[in-house]
Write a protein that holds these residues in place. Structure first.
Motif, PDB file in Angstrom:
ATOM      1  N   LYS A 109      15.626  11.241   0.851  1.00  0.00           N
ATOM      2  CA  LYS A 109      14.515  10.459   0.788  1.00  0.00           C
ATOM      3  C   LYS A 109      14.612   8.903   0.560  1.00  0.00           C
ATOM      4  O   LYS A 109      15.879   8.672   0.280  1.00  0.00           O
ATOM      5  N   TYR A 110      13.701   8.064   0.770  1.00  0.00           N
ATOM      6  CA  TYR A 110      13.965   6.876   0.557  1.00  0.00           C
ATOM      7  C   TYR A 110      12.825   5.924  -0.601  1.00  0.00           C
ATOM      8  O   TYR A 110      12.858   4.919  -1.089  1.00  0.00           O
ATOM      9  N   TYR A 111      12.062   6.990  -0.927  1.00  0.00           N
ATOM     10  CA  TYR A 111      11.282   6.864  -2.039  1.00  0.00           C
ATOM     11  C   TYR A 111      10.265   8.003  -2.557  1.00  0.00           C
ATOM     12  O   TYR A 111      10.529   8.950  -1.850  1.00  0.00           O
ATOM     13  N   ASN A 112       9.754   8.026  -3.675  1.00  0.00           N
ATOM     14  CA  ASN A 112       9.211   9.244  -4.322  1.00  0.00           C
ATOM     15  C   ASN A 112       7.993   8.846  -5.339  1.00  0.00           C
ATOM     16  O   ASN A 112       8.863   8.575  -6.728  1.00  0.00           O
ATOM     17  N   THR A 113       6.993   8.740  -5.043  1.00  0.00           N
ATOM     18  CA  THR A 113       5.974   8.258  -6.252  1.00  0.00           C
ATOM     19  C   THR A 113       4.889   9.441  -6.085  1.00  0.00           C
ATOM     20  O   THR A 113       4.830  10.053  -5.276  1.00  0.00           O
ATOM     21  N   PRO A 114       4.079   9.536  -7.379  1.00  0.00           N
ATOM     22  CA  PRO A 114       3.357  10.670  -7.498  1.00  0.00           C
ATOM     23  C   PRO A 114       1.917  10.282  -6.861  1.00  0.00           C
ATOM     24  O   PRO A 114       1.495   9.242  -6.703  1.00  0.00           O
ATOM     25  N   PRO A 115       1.096  11.504  -6.851  1.00  0.00           N
ATOM     26  CA  PRO A 115      -0.276  11.266  -6.343  1.00  0.00           C
ATOM     27  C   PRO A 115      -1.062  10.920  -7.728  1.00  0.00           C
ATOM     28  O   PRO A 115      -0.447  11.111  -8.651  1.00  0.00           O
ATOM     29  N   ALA A 116      -2.228  10.644  -7.206  1.00  0.00           N
ATOM     30  CA  ALA A 116      -3.284  10.343  -8.204  1.00  0.00           C
ATOM     31  C   ALA A 116      -4.914  10.570  -7.769  1.00  0.00           C
ATOM     32  O   ALA A 116      -5.098  10.542  -6.558  1.00  0.00           O
TER      33      ALA A 116
END
Length: 259
Positions: A109-116
């Protein structure tokens, strides 16, 4: 003797040309991206690509000693275009999922942000549970993990999919949807614009790993292990040397890499 010498010189020149040709091919890396997913990748009115994905791609290419050449591609055709050789890698906020691993190989991975979820400011939707969204129309971009998550999580809702994020945003702003789902950063970016003044974040959601996978990675054609490992080494290098943080802080107030 003279003929033999000429043949030898000709073979040497051909070998040199092949070496130069190979080096040239390696010095330029074609990167496929969507160009319609701000703040990660976006095509400006004057035709320039910008965003977190784009800056990360440029930093990785610099670390690898190659030149980035960007190719824009509609999201729903981006994996087939990679497989067809239109570009060498996809850097376009693509989630690493088991389903996609059947078609492409991924880096770490190079980023990991949550859904909303986003709703209208005056919405009476009280929560982000399935019962709260029952009977509601939820917008999402087609062929994304967010659309898949909405269909699995909100079975009593009508999940309406769109070719691009811009199209669901337009329908949401015009009151044709009850809610939309996407990456929280994408939604917050939109809410900060005039078109997004209609709406508010209802809640962030806990991503289901079976759907969202391990985070966002770079896709390459299956079997291209050398390129994949070069990307992995470059991702680690820009994390270690501070380049990642510089790019991250340009866009976010937190570490988008995640835990």
């Amino acid at each position: 003797m003279r003929i033999t010498r000429r043949i030898a010189l000709g073979l040497s020149a051909a070998a040199l040309a092949l070496t130069i040709g190979g080096a040239t091919a390696q010095e330029k890396l074609r990167i496929g991206t969507e160009g319609a997913y701000p703040p990660f990748n976006n095509l400006t009115a004057d035709g320039k690509l910008e965003g977190f994905d784009i800056d990360i791609a440029r930093a990785l290419c610099e670390e690898m000693g190659v030149e980035c050449e960007f190719v824009t591609q509609d999201w729903d055709g981006i994996i087939p275009a990679l497989q067809a050789g239109k570009f060498d890698a996809i850097i376009a906020s693509m989630s690493i999922t088991e389903e996609r691993k059947k078609q492409v190989d991924f880096t770490e991975k190079y980023y990991n942000t949550p859904p909303a979820l986003v709703v209208m400011k005056d919405s009476d939707i009280a929560g982000a549970m399935a019962e709260d969204l029952a009977g509601k129309v939820i917008g999402a971009q087609a062929a994304t993990t967010h659309a898949q998550f909405a269909e699995a999580t909100f079975p009593d809702s009508d999940v309406k999919v769109y070719p691009t994020a811009e199209e669901y945003k337009l329908d949401m702003a015009n009151g044709r949807l009850d809610a939309v789902i996407d990456d929280v950063i994408v939604l917050q970016e939109w809410l900060g614009t005039a078109d997004g003044e209609c709406c508010r974040v209802l809640d962030t959601l806990t991503p289901v790993e079976e759907i969202y996978g391990e985070g966002i990675g770079i896709a390459v054609r299956q079997g291209e292990d050398e390129l994949r490992e070069k990307f992995n080494a470059a991702i680690q290098a820009i994390r270690d040397n501070g380049t990642y943080k510089e790019i991250n802080d340009k866009y976010f107030s937190f570490d988008a890499y995640g835990s």
